[in-house]
Design a protein around this motif. Sequence first.
Motif, PDB file in Angstrom:
ATOM      1  N   ALA A 193       7.248   9.417 -14.386  1.00 44.25           N
ATOM      2  CA  ALA A 193       6.195   9.738 -13.435  1.00 44.25           C
ATOM      3  C   ALA A 193       5.554   8.475 -12.875  1.00 44.25           C
ATOM      4  N   GLY A 194       5.738   7.356 -13.535  1.00 45.86           N
ATOM      5  CA  GLY A 194       5.101   6.118 -13.107  1.00 45.86           C
ATOM      6  C   GLY A 194       5.622   5.614 -11.772  1.00 45.86           C
ATOM      7  N   THR A 195       6.912   5.768 -11.522  1.00 47.72           N
ATOM      8  CA  THR A 195       7.484   5.299 -10.270  1.00 47.72           C
ATOM      9  C   THR A 195       6.945   6.103  -9.090  1.00 47.72           C
ATOM     10  N   HIS A 196       6.848   7.415  -9.270  1.00 46.56           N
ATOM     11  CA  HIS A 196       6.322   8.261  -8.207  1.00 46.56           C
ATOM     12  C   HIS A 196       4.883   7.878  -7.890  1.00 46.56           C
ATOM     13  N   HIS A 197       4.081   7.684  -8.910  1.00 44.23           N
ATOM     14  CA  HIS A 197       2.674   7.302  -8.720  1.00 44.23           C
ATOM     15  C   HIS A 197       2.590   5.968  -7.983  1.00 44.23           C
ATOM     16  N   PHE A 198       3.425   5.007  -8.387  1.00 40.58           N
ATOM     17  CA  PHE A 198       3.467   3.694  -7.750  1.00 40.58           C
ATOM     18  C   PHE A 198       3.789   3.810  -6.268  1.00 40.58           C
ATOM     19  N   TRP A 199       4.822   4.586  -5.932  1.00 43.37           N
ATOM     20  CA  TRP A 199       5.242   4.694  -4.534  1.00 43.37           C
ATOM     21  C   TRP A 199       4.233   5.451  -3.677  1.00 43.37           C
ATOM     22  N   VAL A 200       3.639   6.510  -4.222  1.00 49.40           N
ATOM     23  CA  VAL A 200       2.641   7.259  -3.457  1.00 49.40           C
ATOM     24  C   VAL A 200       1.436   6.374  -3.160  1.00 49.40           C
ATOM     25  N   GLN A 201       1.040   5.550  -4.132  1.00 49.02           N
ATOM     26  CA  GLN A 201      -0.089   4.647  -3.901  1.00 49.02           C
ATOM     27  C   GLN A 201       0.256   3.618  -2.825  1.00 49.02           C
ATOM     28  N   ARG A 202       1.479   3.121  -2.815  1.00 52.18           N
ATOM     29  CA  ARG A 202       1.885   2.147  -1.790  1.00 52.18           C
ATOM     30  C   ARG A 202       1.966   2.795  -0.411  1.00 52.18           C
ATOM     31  N   VAL A 203       2.492   4.018  -0.352  1.00 52.50           N
ATOM     32  CA  VAL A 203       2.603   4.711   0.939  1.00 52.50           C
ATOM     33  C   VAL A 203       1.223   5.018   1.510  1.00 52.50           C
ATOM     34  N   THR A 204       0.281   5.454   0.665  1.00 54.96           N
ATOM     35  CA  THR A 204      -1.071   5.716   1.167  1.00 54.96           C
ATOM     36  C   THR A 204      -1.743   4.427   1.602  1.00 54.96           C
ATOM     37  N   ALA A 205      -1.461   3.318   0.914  1.00 54.89           N
ATOM     38  CA  ALA A 205      -2.032   2.027   1.325  1.00 54.89           C
ATOM     39  C   ALA A 205      -1.511   1.612   2.697  1.00 54.89           C
ATOM     40  N   ILE A 206      -0.210   1.806   2.919  1.00 49.84           N
ATOM     41  CA  ILE A 206       0.376   1.454   4.225  1.00 49.84           C
ATOM     42  C   ILE A 206      -0.171   2.374   5.315  1.00 49.84           C
ATOM     43  N   ALA A 207      -0.330   3.653   5.001  1.00 49.20           N
ATOM     44  CA  ALA A 207      -0.869   4.595   5.986  1.00 49.20           C
ATOM     45  C   ALA A 207      -2.318   4.275   6.323  1.00 49.20           C
ATOM     46  N   LEU A 208      -3.057   3.731   5.363  1.00 48.80           N
ATOM     47  CA  LEU A 208      -4.467   3.419   5.602  1.00 48.80           C
ATOM     48  C   LEU A 208      -4.667   2.223   6.530  1.00 48.80           C
ATOM     49  N   VAL A 209      -3.682   1.367   6.671  1.00 45.11           N
ATOM     50  CA  VAL A 209      -3.846   0.197   7.540  1.00 45.11           C
ATOM     51  C   VAL A 209      -4.103   0.616   8.991  1.00 45.11           C
ATOM     52  N   PRO A 210      -3.211   1.384   9.637  1.00 43.23           N
ATOM     53  CA  PRO A 210      -3.502   1.777  11.017  1.00 43.23           C
ATOM     54  C   PRO A 210      -4.674   2.756  11.119  1.00 43.23           C
ATOM     55  N   LEU A 211      -4.806   3.632  10.124  1.00 46.22           N
ATOM     56  CA  LEU A 211      -5.917   4.584  10.176  1.00 46.22           C
ATOM     57  C   LEU A 211      -7.263   3.872  10.085  1.00 46.22           C
ATOM     58  N   THR A 212      -7.365   2.886   9.215  1.00 46.30           N
ATOM     59  CA  THR A 212      -8.622   2.145   9.076  1.00 46.30           C
ATOM     60  C   THR A 212      -8.921   1.346  10.338  1.00 46.30           C
ATOM     61  N   LEU A 213      -7.895   0.746  10.917  1.00 48.94           N
ATOM     62  CA  LEU A 213      -8.107   0.021  12.175  1.00 48.94           C
ATOM     63  C   LEU A 213      -8.586   0.968  13.268  1.00 48.94           C
ATOM     64  N   TRP A 214      -7.979   2.150  13.354  1.00 48.55           N
ATOM     65  CA  TRP A 214      -8.393   3.126  14.370  1.00 48.55           C
ATOM     66  C   TRP A 214      -9.843   3.558  14.153  1.00 48.55           C
ATOM     67  N   VAL A 215     -10.202   3.844  12.898  1.00 49.40           N
ATOM     68  CA  VAL A 215     -11.575   4.259  12.593  1.00 49.40           C
ATOM     69  C   VAL A 215     -12.553   3.131  12.894  1.00 49.40           C
ATOM     70  N   ALA A 216     -12.202   1.901  12.533  1.00 50.01           N
ATOM     71  CA  ALA A 216     -13.102   0.768  12.779  1.00 50.01           C
ATOM     72  C   ALA A 216     -13.336   0.559  14.270  1.00 50.01           C
ATOM     73  N   PHE A 217     -12.268   0.596  15.057  1.00 50.84           N
ATOM     74  CA  PHE A 217     -12.432   0.421  16.491  1.00 50.84           C
ATOM     75  C   PHE A 217     -13.183   1.597  17.125  1.00 50.84           C
TER      76      PHE A 217
END
Length: 126
Positions: free
Chosen positions: A18-42
């Motif tokens: 289960a550790g690999t799945h948790h690791f990858w989901v956390q990385r995918v949400t981090a990558i998704a947050l980059v454009p979303l956070t920029l959009w929200v900030a602007f």
Amino acid sequence: MSLVTPLKKARGLGSAKAGTHHFWVQRVTAIALVPLTLWVAFTVAALSDQDYATTLTYFSSPFSAAMFSLFIFTAFYHAALGLQVVIEDYVHHEGVKIGALIGMKLFLALTGATSIIAVLLAAFGS
């Protein structure tokens, strides 16, 4: 050649897988947050000098409501994943660990749902 010790084979213990799945989901949400956070900030910066009616009109757009809801969901889910790892790694008493995990997940679910409801109320009118 197996890397599992004979004792682990006898007890039936091995990788939880289960550790690999948790690791990858956390990385995918981090990558998704980059454009979303920029959009929200602007967006927040662009709306900072607007009046309440203009801001409410902006939030009534389905695209804006969906983007803010997606940002909130992703941010709270990412926070839950990260805090789970911190609690599991640094809280050593099993009862306190379970209580902290349950409390953290309930708190984040409640505040995340409340935030999304607030965005939807702004979008669809109160």
